[in-house]
Enzyme design. Structure first.
Site, PDB file in Angstrom:
ATOM      1  N   GLU A   1       0.830  -1.206   0.000  1.00  0.00           N
ATOM      2  CA  GLU A   1       0.000   0.000   0.000  1.00  0.00           C
ATOM      3  C   GLU A   1       0.865   1.257   0.000  1.00  0.00           C
ATOM      4  O   GLU A   1       1.794   1.390   0.770  1.00  0.00           O
ATOM      5  CB  GLU A   1      -0.940   0.006   1.205  1.00  0.00           C
ATOM      6  CG  GLU A   1      -1.924  -1.152   1.227  1.00  0.00           C
ATOM      7  CD  GLU A   1      -2.935  -1.110   0.077  1.00  0.00           C
ATOM      8  OE1 GLU A   1      -3.020  -0.080  -0.611  1.00  0.00           O
ATOM      9  OE2 GLU A   1      -3.634  -2.120  -0.131  1.00  0.00           O
TER      10      GLU A   1
ATOM     11  N   ARG B   1     -18.373  -0.203   4.218  1.00  0.00           N
ATOM     12  CA  ARG B   1     -19.435  -0.826   3.417  1.00  0.00           C
ATOM     13  C   ARG B   1     -20.123  -1.931   4.209  1.00  0.00           C
ATOM     14  O   ARG B   1     -21.184  -2.397   3.883  1.00  0.00           O
ATOM     15  CB  ARG B   1     -18.816  -1.396   2.148  1.00  0.00           C
ATOM     16  CG  ARG B   1     -19.634  -1.139   0.914  1.00  0.00           C
ATOM     17  CD  ARG B   1     -18.882  -1.488  -0.317  1.00  0.00           C
ATOM     18  NE  ARG B   1     -18.087  -2.707  -0.174  1.00  0.00           N
ATOM     19  CZ  ARG B   1     -17.240  -3.140  -1.095  1.00  0.00           C
ATOM     20  NH1 ARG B   1     -17.090  -2.463  -2.212  1.00  0.00           N
ATOM     21  NH2 ARG B   1     -16.538  -4.225  -0.923  1.00  0.00           N
TER      22      ARG B   1
ATOM     23  N   CYS C   1      -8.706  -1.527   7.579  1.00  0.00           N
ATOM     24  CA  CYS C   1      -7.284  -1.584   7.199  1.00  0.00           C
ATOM     25  C   CYS C   1      -6.740  -0.194   6.910  1.00  0.00           C
ATOM     26  O   CYS C   1      -5.672   0.175   7.422  1.00  0.00           O
ATOM     27  CB  CYS C   1      -7.087  -2.510   6.002  1.00  0.00           C
ATOM     28  SG  CYS C   1      -7.210  -4.248   6.470  1.00  0.00           S
TER      29      CYS C   1
ATOM     30  N   HIS D   1      -1.649  -5.495   2.052  1.00  0.00           N
ATOM     31  CA  HIS D   1      -2.863  -6.310   1.943  1.00  0.00           C
ATOM     32  C   HIS D   1      -2.504  -7.650   1.310  1.00  0.00           C
ATOM     33  O   HIS D   1      -1.682  -7.707   0.391  1.00  0.00           O
ATOM     34  CB  HIS D   1      -3.896  -5.597   1.057  1.00  0.00           C
ATOM     35  CG  HIS D   1      -4.951  -4.859   1.830  1.00  0.00           C
ATOM     36  ND1 HIS D   1      -5.190  -3.522   1.663  1.00  0.00           N
ATOM     37  CD2 HIS D   1      -5.845  -5.294   2.772  1.00  0.00           C
ATOM     38  CE1 HIS D   1      -6.190  -3.148   2.471  1.00  0.00           C
ATOM     39  NE2 HIS D   1      -6.600  -4.202   3.149  1.00  0.00           N
TER      40      HIS D   1
HETATM   41  N1  PCA Z   1      -9.111  -6.549   6.078  1.00  0.00           N
HETATM   42  C1  PCA Z   1     -10.071  -5.463   6.232  1.00  0.00           C
HETATM   43  C2  PCA Z   1     -10.070  -5.142   7.698  1.00  0.00           C
HETATM   44  C3  PCA Z   1      -9.410  -6.306   8.368  1.00  0.00           C
HETATM   45  C4  PCA Z   1      -8.771  -7.067   7.284  1.00  0.00           C
HETATM   46  O1  PCA Z   1      -8.015  -8.039   7.429  1.00  0.00           O
HETATM   47  C5  PCA Z   1      -9.782  -4.273   5.324  1.00  0.00           C
HETATM   48  O2  PCA Z   1      -9.212  -4.468   4.243  1.00  0.00           O
HETATM   49  O3  PCA Z   1     -10.139  -3.140   5.666  1.00  0.00           O
END
Ligand code: PCA
Length: 220
Positions: free
Chosen positions: A91, A101, A154, A177
């Site tokens: 990111e 959402r 996140c 991610h």
């Molecule tokens: N993914 C979510 C929140 C917790 C996670 O593991 C996100 O992408 O916001």
């Protein structure tokens, strides 16, 4: 209290690696499985300390701040699950907005609220994401630069992390991610490959002071 909850690894150089608990009806979260798998491992002279954050607005940032005070890490990498993505997503940017959402694990669903009321609109990752992306792809692990961490928990944690680090000179941090595990759906990545990839990404971050200049942009 904190000392009892997080008793280990308070001496020597450390990296803090966080993952989230399962959310949205899932029973597993690969981000936490990866962090757990790397807990206690040495990477480039640093010991990895893994910790779980709740998929809950606000509480997640409070826990992260407690961890920063307790472990005083040299580098922080937060992981989260991004179902639908096929590669490890490095990111680039955290934005000052919550727009959920779906409900978090405590039923909260904020819409268009700031993460930090008086914070800047955005922060950039302070990890060398281009060098990390290159290292991963050279090792045969799918990785990409991502221009958005979304607007759920996140991004919230990523922004909270960078907001906290803005006052801690020299402490770098960022967010990655990860795809689903094969059991969760497609596209997916096997756990062992994600663990290897995050280990490599940490090694690269710890040994790269200056990021490389390498195309990683997106048209949309
Ligand atoms: N993914 C979510 C929140 C917790 C996670 O593991 C996100 O992408 O916001």
């Amino acid at each position: 209290m904190v000392a009892r909850k997080h008793p280990q690894y308070t001496h020597g150089l450390r990296v803090l690696l966080t993952g989230f608990d399962p959310f949205g009806g899932d029973t597993v979260n690969p981000s936490w499985q990866i962090a757990q798998a790397l807990h206690g491992r040495q990477v480039a002279g640093h010991r990895v300390v893994a910790a779980q954050l709740p998929t809950v607005f606000d509480e997640s940032i409070e826990e992260l701040k407690r961890l920063l005070v307790h472990y005083r890490p040299s580098l922080v990498l937060c992981l989260g699950q991004a179902g639908g993505r096929a590669a490890l997503s490095l990111e680039r940017v955290a934005i000052n907005i919550n727009d959920a959402r779906m409900a978090d694990n405590q039923g909260q669903q904020p819409v268009d609220t700031p993460v930090a009321a008086h914070g800047p609109s955005a922060y950039f990752s302070t990890l060398p994401i281009k060098a990390m992306c290159l290292a991963l792809n050279q090792a045969g692990i799918s990785a990409e630069i991502s221009q958005t961490a979304g607007t759920f928990v996140c991004n919230h944690v990523f922004y909270g992390l960078m907001h906290a680090l803005a006052r801690r000179k020299g402490l770098r941090g960022g967010f990655v991610h990860v795809p689903w595990l094969p059991d969760q759906g497609e596209p997916s990545m096997p756990l062992a490959q994600m663990v290897q990839g995050v280990r490599l990404a940490l090694h690269c971050a710890l040994t790269t002071a200056q990021d490389v200049s390498l195309g990683g942009g997106a048209i949309s």
